[in-house]
Design a protein around this motif. Structure first.
Motif, PDB file in Angstrom:
ATOM      1  N   THR A 280       0.442  41.173  49.820  1.00 27.78           N
ATOM      2  CA  THR A 280       0.999  40.964  51.159  1.00 27.78           C
ATOM      3  C   THR A 280       2.190  41.885  51.381  1.00 27.78           C
ATOM      4  OG1 THR A 280       0.325  38.650  51.067  1.00 27.78           O
ATOM      5  CG2 THR A 280       1.942  39.252  52.752  1.00 27.78           C
ATOM      6  N   CYS A 281       2.185  42.567  52.520  1.00 29.29           N
ATOM      7  CA  CYS A 281       3.273  43.481  52.885  1.00 29.29           C
ATOM      8  C   CYS A 281       3.763  43.141  54.300  1.00 29.29           C
ATOM      9  CB  CYS A 281       2.804  44.929  52.830  1.00 29.29           C
ATOM     10  SG  CYS A 281       2.112  45.446  51.239  1.00 29.29           S
ATOM     11  N   ARG A 282       4.824  43.841  54.731  1.00 30.90           N
ATOM     12  CA  ARG A 282       5.331  43.615  56.083  1.00 30.90           C
ATOM     13  C   ARG A 282       5.980  44.888  56.599  1.00 30.90           C
ATOM     14  NH1 ARG A 282       8.630  38.636  55.766  1.00 30.90           N
ATOM     15  NH2 ARG A 282       9.072  39.078  57.954  1.00 30.90           N
ATOM     16  N   PHE A 283       6.083  44.967  57.931  1.00 33.81           N
ATOM     17  CA  PHE A 283       6.797  46.084  58.548  1.00 33.81           C
ATOM     18  C   PHE A 283       7.876  45.521  59.470  1.00 33.81           C
ATOM     19  CE2 PHE A 283       2.914  45.366  61.108  1.00 33.81           C
ATOM     20  CZ  PHE A 283       3.464  45.085  62.359  1.00 33.81           C
ATOM     21  N   GLU A 284       8.713  46.377  60.020  1.00 37.29           N
ATOM     22  CA  GLU A 284       9.815  45.933  60.859  1.00 37.29           C
ATOM     23  C   GLU A 284       9.283  45.320  62.156  1.00 37.29           C
ATOM     24  OE1 GLU A 284       9.559  48.668  59.295  1.00 37.29           O
ATOM     25  OE2 GLU A 284      11.328  48.877  58.006  1.00 37.29           O
ATOM     26  N   VAL A 322      -5.172  46.223  49.917  1.00 39.05           N
ATOM     27  CA  VAL A 322      -6.093  45.976  48.803  1.00 39.05           C
ATOM     28  C   VAL A 322      -5.873  47.074  47.773  1.00 39.05           C
ATOM     29  CG1 VAL A 322      -8.475  45.629  48.104  1.00 39.05           C
ATOM     30  CG2 VAL A 322      -7.738  44.953  50.402  1.00 39.05           C
ATOM     31  N   SER A 323      -5.353  46.682  46.644  1.00 39.95           N
ATOM     32  CA  SER A 323      -5.065  47.625  45.571  1.00 39.95           C
ATOM     33  C   SER A 323      -6.224  47.664  44.589  1.00 39.95           C
ATOM     34  CB  SER A 323      -3.775  47.216  44.856  1.00 39.95           C
ATOM     35  OG  SER A 323      -3.541  48.046  43.736  1.00 39.95           O
ATOM     36  N   ASN A 324      -6.404  48.810  43.957  1.00 36.75           N
ATOM     37  CA  ASN A 324      -7.450  48.968  42.943  1.00 36.75           C
ATOM     38  C   ASN A 324      -6.891  48.767  41.530  1.00 36.75           C
ATOM     39  OD1 ASN A 324     -10.167  49.486  42.237  1.00 36.75           O
ATOM     40  ND2 ASN A 324      -9.677  51.614  41.725  1.00 36.75           N
ATOM     41  N   ILE A 325      -5.607  48.404  41.444  1.00 37.27           N
ATOM     42  CA  ILE A 325      -4.982  48.138  40.145  1.00 37.27           C
ATOM     43  C   ILE A 325      -4.279  46.789  40.192  1.00 37.27           C
ATOM     44  CG2 ILE A 325      -4.697  50.563  39.520  1.00 37.27           C
ATOM     45  CD1 ILE A 325      -1.804  50.380  40.475  1.00 37.27           C
ATOM     46  N   ARG A 326      -4.029  46.219  39.023  1.00 40.82           N
ATOM     47  CA  ARG A 326      -3.386  44.903  38.933  1.00 40.82           C
ATOM     48  C   ARG A 326      -2.164  44.964  38.001  1.00 40.82           C
ATOM     49  NH1 ARG A 326      -8.122  40.259  38.779  1.00 40.82           N
ATOM     50  NH2 ARG A 326      -9.300  41.027  40.584  1.00 40.82           N
ATOM     51  N   PRO A 327      -1.067  45.564  38.452  1.00 45.43           N
ATOM     52  CA  PRO A 327       0.127  45.606  37.605  1.00 45.43           C
ATOM     53  C   PRO A 327       0.750  44.218  37.484  1.00 45.43           C
ATOM     54  CG  PRO A 327       0.622  46.429  39.791  1.00 45.43           C
ATOM     55  CD  PRO A 327      -0.859  46.200  39.758  1.00 45.43           C
ATOM     56  N   GLU A 328       1.455  43.981  36.385  1.00 42.04           N
ATOM     57  CA  GLU A 328       2.121  42.686  36.215  1.00 42.04           C
ATOM     58  C   GLU A 328       3.143  42.466  37.314  1.00 42.04           C
ATOM     59  OE1 GLU A 328       3.755  42.168  32.355  1.00 42.04           O
ATOM     60  OE2 GLU A 328       1.858  42.528  31.308  1.00 42.04           O
ATOM     61  N   ASP A 329       3.866  43.512  37.698  1.00 43.84           N
ATOM     62  CA  ASP A 329       4.832  43.422  38.790  1.00 43.84           C
ATOM     63  C   ASP A 329       4.336  44.322  39.927  1.00 43.84           C
ATOM     64  OD1 ASP A 329       6.893  43.288  40.533  1.00 43.84           O
ATOM     65  OD2 ASP A 329       8.404  44.175  39.202  1.00 43.84           O
ATOM     66  N   PRO A 330       3.814  43.726  41.021  1.00 41.71           N
ATOM     67  CA  PRO A 330       3.250  44.542  42.103  1.00 41.71           C
ATOM     68  C   PRO A 330       4.297  45.066  43.083  1.00 41.71           C
ATOM     69  CG  PRO A 330       2.971  42.229  42.608  1.00 41.71           C
ATOM     70  CD  PRO A 330       3.647  42.284  41.261  1.00 41.71           C
ATOM     71  N   THR A 331       5.566  44.897  42.788  1.00 42.25           N
ATOM     72  CA  THR A 331       6.614  45.277  43.741  1.00 42.25           C
ATOM     73  C   THR A 331       6.501  46.737  44.155  1.00 42.25           C
ATOM     74  OG1 THR A 331       8.103  43.650  42.758  1.00 42.25           O
ATOM     75  CG2 THR A 331       9.100  45.362  44.128  1.00 42.25           C
ATOM     76  N   ALA A 332       6.290  47.611  43.191  1.00 46.31           N
ATOM     77  CA  ALA A 332       6.218  49.040  43.510  1.00 46.31           C
ATOM     78  C   ALA A 332       5.039  49.344  44.431  1.00 46.31           C
ATOM     79  CB  ALA A 332       6.112  49.858  42.222  1.00 46.31           C
ATOM     80  N   VAL A 333       3.912  48.658  44.202  1.00 45.74           N
ATOM     81  CA  VAL A 333       2.737  48.871  45.058  1.00 45.74           C
ATOM     82  C   VAL A 333       3.016  48.395  46.470  1.00 45.74           C
ATOM     83  CG1 VAL A 333       0.300  48.333  45.392  1.00 45.74           C
ATOM     84  CG2 VAL A 333       1.192  48.650  43.078  1.00 45.74           C
ATOM     85  N   GLY A 336       5.544  50.693  48.154  1.00 46.52           N
ATOM     86  CA  GLY A 336       4.921  51.976  48.457  1.00 46.52           C
ATOM     87  C   GLY A 336       4.072  51.918  49.719  1.00 46.52           C
ATOM     88  N   ASN A 337       3.303  50.854  49.881  1.00 44.61           N
ATOM     89  CA  ASN A 337       2.472  50.717  51.079  1.00 44.61           C
ATOM     90  C   ASN A 337       3.318  50.476  52.324  1.00 44.61           C
ATOM     91  OD1 ASN A 337      -0.649  50.647  50.531  1.00 44.61           O
ATOM     92  ND2 ASN A 337       0.292  49.641  48.767  1.00 44.61           N
ATOM     93  N   GLU A 338       4.395  49.702  52.177  1.00 37.17           N
ATOM     94  CA  GLU A 338       5.292  49.491  53.317  1.00 37.17           C
ATOM     95  C   GLU A 338       5.959  50.800  53.729  1.00 37.17           C
ATOM     96  OE1 GLU A 338       6.519  44.806  52.502  1.00 37.17           O
ATOM     97  OE2 GLU A 338       7.871  46.424  51.878  1.00 37.17           O
ATOM     98  N   ARG A 339       6.289  51.609  52.744  1.00 41.31           N
ATOM     99  CA  ARG A 339       6.923  52.895  53.037  1.00 41.31           C
ATOM    100  C   ARG A 339       5.927  53.843  53.729  1.00 41.31           C
ATOM    101  NH1 ARG A 339       8.645  53.470  48.408  1.00 41.31           N
ATOM    102  NH2 ARG A 339       7.064  54.850  47.515  1.00 41.31           N
TER     103      ARG A 339
END
Length: 712
Positions: A280-284, A322-333, A336-339
């Motif tokens: 889940t992500c968000r924008f302004e 929808v990411s193709n990877i499952r990192p333990e901490d998805p914060t960077a993903v 990155g998508n929000e950016r």
């Protein structure tokens, strides 16, 4: 592993996999289904598998595969009978084989003694010689090689790629470069080849999350489990899609929201990932001042994101990736998508703000500089043609020339309908044409009726799309589609086969739907006259061809609504100029066909039509009571006179079912007439009167539909 069959031929599951570079996502589902269907068809044709076997197709971004159950290691032997030649040619008078027969047998690899074993069977009018033999069935290696070659050749590949094999010389063409081939029958390797590759046991999992570099497959049935457990890949397209949908709904539910419903986007994203991971992500929130259609389109088209909607359908600032990877901490993903999405939304906001600085009206002159078609002029010229057609169509629907008339509103909409093509937003997102016209029209202070009609003049855009919301939009939508059809038909650009680059079938179907579903009191010939009249002298007159093209779309449309071919033919045969009441006519035909009198009356109607066609002189539907000599013809005339007023009255008030049902009373008199009366009497006056009676009957029976088309 399944046991061997009773005849000792091994039966087991067959797995075939092609490991390739990333496949085109919009084509992946179709490619996977076609590969599975083609391979099964080839195996079944060679007796190696059942034609209705429950195959399991697999399709992920880097593989096409199929699992076929119960495949035989060798096809059963089959009897073959081969015709050689007529007996008179193959045997002499004493019954000995002729040189021609011996030469034929030698060519087939049979010895001279085979001549004694030939069968004699009648073939047509003569007796022929047949060589009966038992032929061994194909082995799996032989049959699979042929089936694989055929399946690959038949794949619906959008665009072929050519690439070199490792030898540096051989060129191969395929949808994407292939790097691996697996063919397992149970736990046994099947030695086949494809695309320069030899079959093996190794495949590969996820690029980043697989446990190892390669996965050694031991058994065909263990394929999906091993790939998921060791390769971090869900190979089944349908299973991966279901998992993606589950995650989308769960993530949205945690926010109290709902993901946008878009089947095409769901398919495309399924084809982009090997194991989905929804975040889940968000924008302004400030971007929500931009029309939601713009934000949704940029997120879907450019980023493959799933916007989230509130319960009232309002777009929110949250979206799913929808990411193709499952990192333990998805914060960077997530970050990155929000950016990434932020500049996309900023562009949309910039376009929207800039576009509103100029009213739509100021953009209209610029359409004269935009080429519409090399032979049809500019968009400005097109707008003038659409205005002319809209004015005529509005006049047919609602005569009047006042300020607030339908014609005035339609002309105003037609003038502005294409202006948004010159806006920055539509330049970036052509899919928003019409939609942005509505927003900009409202910003310019135009009435809602005009603004919605500007958007709706493109409707219906596709099968199942909504029709225009108001009469003005309907008139301009009709005018726009008729201009396109008349313009392109007039320069010989009709669709051919599967090719329809200008979507003329869709335009024609749109006209059909508006006329029928909108119950518009418009006649098709008058519409085509208006459309072709809008073009300058010298433009090709293809009215007849265009009308036939539209009738074909009408027939297909009615069939898709559930009417049978006979029912549709019955109403189409009348060549009615107005199509608005066709559904009521069809419903009446269906109700009539259910009556016990329907079949014999339809057959009689067909017989009457054939008699009238064969008449030497033109037949007038007139009857002289003084010439009704036979009791049966007098009874028919009397019954027709009694029934017809009620049937006609029901027809005039639009109750087509009652009109047809009233005719059921004629069954008995019609049967009696044909049993007792000779129509083609020698007396010319008597014959003409009987034909006139039949013509009167024919006219009465065929006002709603051509009932002869219901005859078996």
């Amino acid at each position: 592993m399944s046991p061997a069959s009773a005849d000792s031929v091994l039966v087991d599951s067959l797995l075939v996999e092609l490991f390739v570079e990333e496949l085109p996502p919009k084509a992946l589902r179709r490619l996977g289904e076609a590969f599975a269907a083609g391979l099964l068809q080839g195996l079944a044709a060679r007796g190696l598998a059942a034609a209705d076997a429950a195959v399991t197709p697999y399709a992920s971004p880097r593989r096409l595969a199929v699992l076929v159950p119960a495949v035989r290691a060798a096809a059963p032997a089959r009897d073959m009978s081969q015709k050689l030649m007529p007996v008179a040619v193959g045997l002499d008078a004493e019954g000995r084989p002729t040189p021609a027969l011996l030469k034929k047998l030698a060519a087939l690899g049979a010895d001279a003694g085979a001549a004694e074993r030939l069968a004699r069977r009648v073939d047509g009018k003569a007796e022929a010689l047949f060589l009966d033999s038992v032929v061994d069935g194909a082995t799996l290696a032989e049959g699979l090689q042929q089936a694989l070659d055929e399946a690959l050749a038949a794949l619906p590949i959008p665009k072929l790629m050519s690439y070199q094999l490792a030898d540096g010389w051989t060129n191969v063409s395929f949808v994407r470069p292939a790097h691996g081939l697996v063919a397992l029958h149970g736990d046994r390797l099947v030695p086949v080849q494809a695309l320069g590759l030899k079959a093996g046991r190794q495949t590969h999992g996820h690029r980043f999350e697989a446990r190892g570099e390669a996965i050694e497959l031991l058994d065909a049935d263990d394929y999906a489990h091993r790939l998921e457990a060791e390769g971090a890949v869900i190979p089944s397209f349908e299973a991966r899609r279901a998992e993606l949908l589950r995650q989308l709904q769960a993530a949205a539910a945690r926010e109290g929201l709902a993901p946008i419903d878009d089947e095409a986007l769901l398919d495309e994203v399924t084809a982009l990932v090997e194991r989905p991971n929804v975040l889940t992500c968000r924008f302004e929130p400030e971007f929500l001042s931009v029309p939601p259609e713009c934000l949704i389109l940029t997120m879907k088209a450019n980023q493959k994101y799933f916007p989230l909607l509130a319960a009232d359908g309002r777009l929110t600032e949250k979206f799913l990736v929808v990411s193709n990877i499952r990192p333990e901490d998805p914060t960077a993903v997530v970050e990155g998508n929000e950016r990434v999405v932020r500049p996309r939304l900023a562009d949309a906001k910039f376009f929207f703000d800039q576009d509103r600085k100029r009213p739509l009206e100021s953009r209209v002159p610029g359409l004269a500089k935009v080429v519409y078609h090399g032979k049809l002029g500019s968009q400005g010229e097109r707008v003038e043609r659409v205005r002319a057609i809209a004015r005529t169509v509005a006049g047919l629907l609602e005569p009047g020339t006042g300020e607030g008339s339908l014609a005035a509103g339609a002309e105003a909409v037609a003038r502005l309908a294409k202006a948004d093509l010159l806006t920055d937003m539509v330049g970036e997102f052509p899919e928003l044409q019409g939609v942005m016209g509505r927003y900009y029209a409202l910003h310019d202070g135009l009435p809602e009726e005009i603004a919605f009609a500007i958007e709706d003049h493109y409707r219906p855009r596709f099968a199942g799309d909504a029709l225009p919301r108001n009469p003005v939009g309907t008139v301009v939508a009709l005018a726009d589609k008729l201009e396109t059809l008349a313009g392109l038909f007039g320069i010989g650009q009709q669709p051919s086969g599967d090719k329809d680059p200008f979507a003329l079938r869709r335009h024609a179907l749109g006209v059909v739907r508006m006329l029928v579903e909108g119950e518009l009191a418009l006649e098709v010939p008058a519409l085509l006259d208006a459309a072709f009249a809008a073009f300058p002298a010298g433009h090709g007159d293809a009215r007849a061809e265009l009308q036939q093209f539209m009738v074909e779309r009408l027939v297909g449309y009615l069939r898709e609504r559930g009417y049978t071919a006979h029912e549709v033919e019955a109403v189409i045969a009348l060549r009615l100029p107005r199509w608005a009441d066709l559904p009521r006519r069809l419903a009446a035909v269906r109700a009539f066909a259910a009556l016990p009198e329907a079949a014999p009356l339809a057959a009689a109607n067909k017989r009457v039509g054939n008699i009238l066609k064969k008449a030497e002189d033109p037949v007038q539907p007139r009857v002289d009571p003084a010439l009704l000599r036979e009791p049966a013809e007098a009874a028919l005339a009397e019954s027709l006179a009694a029934v017809r007023p009620g049937a006609d009255a029901a027809f005039e008030r639009g109750d087509y079912a009652a009109s047809l049902q009233a005719l059921a009373a004629l069954k008995g008199p019609v049967d009696a007439f044909f049993d007792a009366v000779m129509v083609n009497a020698e007396d010319r006056a008597l014959r003409a009167n009987r034909l006139g009676l039949l013509a009167t009957l024919h006219a009465a029976m065929n006002r709603v539909a051509d009932l002869a088309r219901l005859a078996a």
